[in-house]
Design an enzyme around this catalytic site. Sequence first.
Site, PDB file in Angstrom:
ATOM      1  N   LYS A 132      27.090  13.885  -6.125  1.00  0.00           N
ATOM      2  CA  LYS A 132      28.070  12.994  -5.506  1.00  0.00           C
ATOM      3  C   LYS A 132      29.328  12.878  -6.364  1.00  0.00           C
ATOM      4  O   LYS A 132      30.444  13.035  -5.885  1.00  0.00           O
ATOM      5  CB  LYS A 132      27.431  11.626  -5.278  1.00  0.00           C
ATOM      6  CG  LYS A 132      28.328  10.650  -4.520  1.00  0.00           C
ATOM      7  CD  LYS A 132      27.563   9.375  -4.212  1.00  0.00           C
ATOM      8  CE  LYS A 132      28.428   8.401  -3.432  1.00  0.00           C
ATOM      9  NZ  LYS A 132      27.703   7.164  -3.086  1.00  0.00           N
ATOM     10  N   GLU A 138      22.479  16.599 -15.414  1.00  0.00           N
ATOM     11  CA  GLU A 138      21.338  17.481 -15.134  1.00  0.00           C
ATOM     12  C   GLU A 138      21.739  18.608 -14.185  1.00  0.00           C
ATOM     13  O   GLU A 138      21.390  19.778 -14.391  1.00  0.00           O
ATOM     14  CB  GLU A 138      20.183  16.690 -14.493  1.00  0.00           C
ATOM     15  CG  GLU A 138      19.637  15.560 -15.343  1.00  0.00           C
ATOM     16  CD  GLU A 138      20.192  14.206 -14.930  1.00  0.00           C
ATOM     17  OE1 GLU A 138      19.410  13.250 -14.866  1.00  0.00           O
ATOM     18  OE2 GLU A 138      21.414  14.121 -14.681  1.00  0.00           O
ATOM     19  N   GLY A 192      22.799   7.857  -2.536  1.00  0.00           N
ATOM     20  CA  GLY A 192      22.022   9.084  -2.668  1.00  0.00           C
ATOM     21  C   GLY A 192      20.694   9.047  -1.946  1.00  0.00           C
ATOM     22  O   GLY A 192      20.307  10.007  -1.268  1.00  0.00           O
ATOM     23  N   ARG A 193      19.983   7.925  -2.051  1.00  0.00           N
ATOM     24  CA  ARG A 193      18.651   7.851  -1.447  1.00  0.00           C
ATOM     25  C   ARG A 193      18.703   7.665   0.064  1.00  0.00           C
ATOM     26  O   ARG A 193      17.678   7.697   0.728  1.00  0.00           O
ATOM     27  CB  ARG A 193      17.836   6.743  -2.109  1.00  0.00           C
ATOM     28  CG  ARG A 193      18.509   5.373  -2.145  1.00  0.00           C
ATOM     29  CD  ARG A 193      17.762   4.455  -3.109  1.00  0.00           C
ATOM     30  NE  ARG A 193      18.366   3.145  -3.258  1.00  0.00           N
ATOM     31  CZ  ARG A 193      19.334   2.848  -4.123  1.00  0.00           C
ATOM     32  NH1 ARG A 193      19.838   3.799  -4.896  1.00  0.00           N
ATOM     33  NH2 ARG A 193      19.791   1.623  -4.237  1.00  0.00           N
ATOM     34  N   GLU A 278      13.965   2.318  -6.199  1.00  0.00           N
ATOM     35  CA  GLU A 278      15.337   2.249  -6.711  1.00  0.00           C
ATOM     36  C   GLU A 278      16.116   1.153  -5.987  1.00  0.00           C
ATOM     37  O   GLU A 278      17.000   0.518  -6.563  1.00  0.00           O
ATOM     38  CB  GLU A 278      16.034   3.603  -6.545  1.00  0.00           C
ATOM     39  CG  GLU A 278      17.309   3.742  -7.374  1.00  0.00           C
ATOM     40  CD  GLU A 278      17.788   5.167  -7.468  1.00  0.00           C
ATOM     41  OE1 GLU A 278      17.603   5.791  -8.539  1.00  0.00           O
ATOM     42  OE2 GLU A 278      18.351   5.674  -6.479  1.00  0.00           O
ATOM     43  N   HIS A 309     -10.596  11.029  -1.660  1.00  0.00           N
ATOM     44  CA  HIS A 309     -11.480  11.493  -2.730  1.00  0.00           C
ATOM     45  C   HIS A 309     -10.850  11.313  -4.106  1.00  0.00           C
ATOM     46  O   HIS A 309     -11.368  11.841  -5.096  1.00  0.00           O
ATOM     47  CB  HIS A 309     -11.850  12.958  -2.497  1.00  0.00           C
ATOM     48  CG  HIS A 309     -12.675  13.164  -1.260  1.00  0.00           C
ATOM     49  ND1 HIS A 309     -14.047  13.068  -1.249  1.00  0.00           N
ATOM     50  CD2 HIS A 309     -12.309  13.414   0.023  1.00  0.00           C
ATOM     51  CE1 HIS A 309     -14.508  13.272  -0.018  1.00  0.00           C
ATOM     52  NE2 HIS A 309     -13.461  13.488   0.774  1.00  0.00           N
ATOM     53  N   LYS A 428      21.671   7.166 -18.112  1.00  0.00           N
ATOM     54  CA  LYS A 428      22.602   8.298 -18.115  1.00  0.00           C
ATOM     55  C   LYS A 428      23.580   8.198 -19.286  1.00  0.00           C
ATOM     56  O   LYS A 428      23.863   9.180 -19.977  1.00  0.00           O
ATOM     57  CB  LYS A 428      23.388   8.340 -16.803  1.00  0.00           C
ATOM     58  CG  LYS A 428      22.579   8.729 -15.581  1.00  0.00           C
ATOM     59  CD  LYS A 428      23.478   8.717 -14.340  1.00  0.00           C
ATOM     60  CE  LYS A 428      22.722   9.062 -13.080  1.00  0.00           C
ATOM     61  NZ  LYS A 428      23.589   9.009 -11.875  1.00  0.00           N
TER      62      LYS A 428
END
Length: 439
Positions: A132, A138, A192-193, A278, A309, A428
């Site tokens: 963005k 990263e 973003g999410r 978040e 399981h 960050k």
Amino acid sequence: FIQQMAAGEKVNETENRPALHTALRATGETTINIAGTNIVPIVQKNLEQMTALANKIRTGKQPTSNNSSIRSVVSLGVGGSYLGPAMAIEALADYADPNIDLRFVSNLDRAELTDTLKDLDPLQTLIVIISKSFTTSETLIAAESAKAWLTNKISETDLGLHLAAVTSVPERAISAGIDPELVFYLPEWVGGRFSLPSAVGLPLMISIGPDAFIQLLTGMRKIDEHIANTSEEICGPIILGLIDVWLRSFLGSNSLAVVPYSSRMDLFPKFLQQLMMESLGKRIDVNGNQLKIPTGGVLWGSTGTNAQHTFFQFLHQGTEITPCDMIGFARTKHDPENTHQDALIANLLAQSSALAFGRIESEIDKTHSELKAHKETPGNRPSNVILAPELSPEILGQLVALYEYRTITAGKIWGINPFDQWGVELGKELASQINTEIT
């Protein structure tokens, strides 16, 4: 609050901007104004640009440095730039073009990039950089390494044919050498999410095609319309958000388990982790006051029947009561006789019944009386069963929007801002400082 959000008001108070992911799935006839400007034409233009590139790649007509075809697309992004598209591509694998190899790199660990690129041909690969701000360390570190990999076979002058970008700051991508025609705009008012229906979904559109992508948006819009036209008493997403508040703040539940009964939905719990944790992992309300009640808890999960399981023993007889969502699909393309699917749905319903009603001592076989205490299952443990006819693009869109509104509802009731993430920003800043010191 939801009406204010959909109208483009600045509901993201701490960042002083709208949260208008709903505009990304609005029809072209809709009008949504920000500062007197209708933003829907901008959204539609971006969608047209995405469609043009997706069609060119899918038909082998996108130009490359040696006049071959793009057969591999590698998406570089982290967080919302990765989780939404990756989840959707896995969920909608039945709709994917088998001639396009779509891969993701999200981890800063160089091993992931190396493993992703090692058997690909740079001459037939498009690298999509999704950031963005176009400053996400990263992603940009991975981008530089990917560009170096491309130059093994591609000259610097032709590099731009193999690079695309999705960003809210197009000039940064262009200055990094990316062709303006391959820079896609991500509006600042999209978190973003919440960004899957934006240009962040470009890799998904390339994979499943523009028509299926539009179906995904249609499913999201159906939930938008449901919210707008349904009273709160029977509005599914709002009811779920209120239940989350009740279980967390009144009954003390610390987490929510999400169990999709579909192997294609393996990444869905991880996608929801970012969406809900978040958004709701906040200790301060919108006015800057310390909250005096517990808010958003942990979200975790896995696919059924694998989950049965691994952690369902904890759900049934553990000392903590943990709410559980179970998501099922009545039909699947892979099982025309429904042999597997009927058994899968039977397991889903059985688990819901066992969580709700349990098994009391009087119902246990008396031949092993010494095991009665071990076999007794208390029940009265909350679960939601969400059933759909099939896992299609439209229904996946409905599921994503359902959880979006559920999250926003809980956040508003708690009095927190579900659209910021200042805790992430601190990490960050510190990482950048420490990386300089290490170097």
